[in-house]
Design an enzyme around this catalytic site. Sequence first.
Site, PDB file in Angstrom:
ATOM      1  N   ASP A  49       0.840  -1.205   0.000  1.00  0.00           N
ATOM      2  CA  ASP A  49       0.000   0.000   0.000  1.00  0.00           C
ATOM      3  C   ASP A  49       0.878   1.259   0.000  1.00  0.00           C
ATOM      4  O   ASP A  49       0.717   2.165  -0.832  1.00  0.00           O
ATOM      5  CB  ASP A  49      -0.887  -0.049   1.252  1.00  0.00           C
ATOM      6  CG  ASP A  49      -2.094   0.862   1.184  1.00  0.00           C
ATOM      7  OD1 ASP A  49      -2.153   1.702   0.265  1.00  0.00           O
ATOM      8  OD2 ASP A  49      -2.972   0.745   2.053  1.00  0.00           O
ATOM      9  N   VAL A  92       1.445  -7.733   6.646  1.00  0.00           N
ATOM     10  CA  VAL A  92       1.028  -7.257   7.967  1.00  0.00           C
ATOM     11  C   VAL A  92      -0.244  -7.984   8.438  1.00  0.00           C
ATOM     12  O   VAL A  92      -0.417  -8.220   9.638  1.00  0.00           O
ATOM     13  CB  VAL A  92       0.774  -5.727   7.912  1.00  0.00           C
ATOM     14  CG1 VAL A  92       0.175  -5.206   9.203  1.00  0.00           C
ATOM     15  CG2 VAL A  92       2.073  -4.990   7.610  1.00  0.00           C
TER      16      VAL A  92
HETATM   17  P1  ADP Z   1      -1.471  -7.021   3.888  1.00  0.00           P
HETATM   18  O1  ADP Z   1      -1.714  -5.904   4.881  1.00  0.00           O
HETATM   19  O2  ADP Z   1      -2.688  -7.296   3.006  1.00  0.00           O
HETATM   20  O3  ADP Z   1      -0.924  -8.236   4.535  1.00  0.00           O
HETATM   21  P2  ADP Z   1       1.168  -6.136   2.944  1.00  0.00           P
HETATM   22  O4  ADP Z   1       1.443  -4.994   2.049  1.00  0.00           O
HETATM   23  O5  ADP Z   1       1.632  -6.036   4.372  1.00  0.00           O
HETATM   24  O6  ADP Z   1      -0.422  -6.406   2.846  1.00  0.00           O
HETATM   25  O7  ADP Z   1       1.794  -7.455   2.328  1.00  0.00           O
HETATM   26  C1  ADP Z   1       1.242  -8.153   1.223  1.00  0.00           C
HETATM   27  C2  ADP Z   1       2.368  -8.733   0.391  1.00  0.00           C
HETATM   28  O8  ADP Z   1       2.879  -7.708  -0.456  1.00  0.00           O
HETATM   29  C3  ADP Z   1       3.562  -9.263   1.178  1.00  0.00           C
HETATM   30  O9  ADP Z   1       3.971 -10.493   0.584  1.00  0.00           O
HETATM   31  C4  ADP Z   1       4.623  -8.186   0.968  1.00  0.00           C
HETATM   32  O10 ADP Z   1       5.943  -8.723   1.019  1.00  0.00           O
HETATM   33  C5  ADP Z   1       4.294  -7.761  -0.439  1.00  0.00           C
HETATM   34  N1  ADP Z   1       4.837  -6.466  -0.921  1.00  0.00           N
HETATM   35  C6  ADP Z   1       5.309  -5.420  -0.217  1.00  0.00           C
HETATM   36  N2  ADP Z   1       5.716  -4.430  -1.054  1.00  0.00           N
HETATM   37  C7  ADP Z   1       5.484  -4.883  -2.320  1.00  0.00           C
HETATM   38  C8  ADP Z   1       5.697  -4.357  -3.639  1.00  0.00           C
HETATM   39  N3  ADP Z   1       6.225  -3.139  -3.826  1.00  0.00           N
HETATM   40  N4  ADP Z   1       5.358  -5.126  -4.705  1.00  0.00           N
HETATM   41  C9  ADP Z   1       4.813  -6.359  -4.535  1.00  0.00           C
HETATM   42  N5  ADP Z   1       4.570  -6.905  -3.331  1.00  0.00           N
HETATM   43  C10 ADP Z   1       4.916  -6.179  -2.235  1.00  0.00           C
END
Ligand code: ADP
Length: 189
Positions: A52, A139
Amino acid sequence: MSVPAKPASGPSAGKSLGTGRLELVQGDITQQDTEAIVNAANRHLAGGGGVDGAIHRAGGPAIMQELRATYPQGCPTGSAVVTGGGRLKAKYVLHAVGPVYRGVPEDAGLLADAYQACLALCTQLGIRSAAFPSISTGVYGYPVEGAAPIALRTVADYLRAHPDLALARFVLFDAKTLAVYQRALDALP
Ligand code: ADP
């Protein structure tokens, strides 16, 4: 098990489904040139860390402005809303809200619903290519081993039934997540 080194981005694996294609790559979703990219958002659409934060940083403030103006009530878990892509290469961002993992039977359905909501938006908006992150497995704590088969099955079933969607690409941030998705893709019926 040791995981072979992968390039930072680039095709890793794929499967043809009907007339469409499902791809897995390791990389950064903000760099994708698909028509839409999917964000793993929260119910308040308030921005956050992880994917995000990366999307809002790369896309610029226009995305948050549009979210505040158009969806002031936020977005329920298992749903998705659309904005423009701001400075991203992608024309659209689909902001999907996956479940915070609780270890209850409802988790799986809500995760599938979040992907399904994005897929329905693709059809509504005439989007032919979309990139997905691994929703809820950061997260929000959903174990990747449980989430990957649900994510892949939901998207694969949709591709088989909807020739209007030509490409769904999972963009996994790290090699470990990619490896789990790879195994789940191999096991997909
Ligand atoms: P959620 O809150 O839905 O769990 P997160 O953003 O914390 O979402 O994590 C979801 C996935 O996205 C994780 O596997 C994380 O490593 C990954 N992630 C983080 N940054 C990026 C990015 N720039 N591109 C693709 N995936 C990402």
